[in-house]
Design an enzyme around this catalytic site. Structure first.
Site, PDB file in Angstrom:
ATOM      1  N   SER A  23      12.221   8.485  38.286  1.00  0.00           N
ATOM      2  CA  SER A  23      13.418   8.123  39.060  1.00  0.00           C
ATOM      3  C   SER A  23      14.657   8.108  38.491  1.00  0.00           C
ATOM      4  CB  SER A  23      13.299   6.646  39.894  1.00  0.00           C
ATOM      5  OG  SER A  23      14.239   6.465  40.801  1.00  0.00           O
ATOM      6  N   HIS A  49      12.808  10.636  42.435  1.00  0.00           N
ATOM      7  CA  HIS A  49      13.712  10.324  43.639  1.00  0.00           C
ATOM      8  C   HIS A  49      15.099  11.044  43.503  1.00  0.00           C
ATOM      9  CE1 HIS A  49      11.581   6.064  43.167  1.00  0.00           C
ATOM     10  NE2 HIS A  49      11.004   7.092  43.961  1.00  0.00           N
ATOM     11  N   ASP A 141       8.192   1.732  42.055  1.00  0.00           N
ATOM     12  CA  ASP A 141       7.503   2.792  42.813  1.00  0.00           C
ATOM     13  C   ASP A 141       6.600   3.457  41.829  1.00  0.00           C
ATOM     14  OD1 ASP A 141       6.560   4.757  44.715  1.00  0.00           O
ATOM     15  OD2 ASP A 141       8.391   6.044  44.695  1.00  0.00           O
TER      16      ASP A 141
END
Length: 203
Positions: A23, A49, A141
């Site tokens: 991310s 992401h 995540d």
């Protein structure tokens, strides 16, 4: 009468896919990972992401920086060794029976694509023949997905949080107790390449 020489048996590599989640701060970490891989490697599937409002240029940037072939994954596309694939923005990426599936379903942990969803599909499809990797990121995540890959018998790695631009994501994965190897980002590609050659004895 001359005897026929037996054909050599080709040994199938133990690892069939490398699943990677990243991310915030992930671009440089991904470039380091890919650059450090040996020339021959199984398919690398990446969820990073991304801003859903813009077309991503990440595949081109990673390909240029790592000198490895990287492309955006397409629905129905077959995974090939020696290539890295990155999920498109605003779509969940799954791997099912060696092909990609895209799903525009609900956000998971405020994210689409979701690392957890991709890792879960990899665990279900490849089991002990998968490697899961968590890199820099600013949320949790991937922690459930790392646990799923580990429970299925796969090998799991995390970037050493001390070397991550954003340490929350790798630390959350480590905190699950399901990470086999923690390694500085400068060594992560080499660590994966060693696993591919030496198999599970480092696990």
């Amino acid at each position: 009468m001359p005897q026929r020489r037996a054909r050599p048996t080709r040994v199938k590599p133990w690892c069939e896919v490398i699943a990677v989640g990243a991310s915030a701060g992930g671009l440089q970490a991904l470039a380091e990972l890919l650059s450090g891989l040996a020339p021959e490697f199984p398919p690398v599937v990446i969820v990073q992401h991304l801003d859903p409002r813009h077309k991503s240029q990440m595949a081109q940037v990673l390909s240029r920086n790592s000198r490895k072939p990287v492309k955006e994954a397409e629905a129905g596309e077959k995974l090939l060794s020696g290539r890295a694939y990155i999920g498109p923005p605003d779509e969940h990426l799954l791997v099912i029976r060696g092909r990609f599936k895209l799903a525009h379903s609900r956000l998971i942990r405020f994210s689409r694509p979701s690392i957890d969803i991709m890792f879960g599909s990899v665990a279900a499809t490849y089991g002990e023949n998968a490697i899961g990797v968590i890199l820099s990121g600013s949320n949790r995540d991937g922690s459930d997905g790392i646990a799923a890959i580990r429970a299925a018998g796969g090998v799991t790695l995390a970037q050493d949080p001390a070397t991550a631009e954003y340490r929350i994501m790798p630390q959350a994965a480590i905190d699950t107790g399901c990470v086999d190897i923690v390694v500085p980002i400068s060594d992560i590609g080499k660590a994966i390449s060693t696993l591919l050659v030496e198999g599970r004895k480092n696990k």
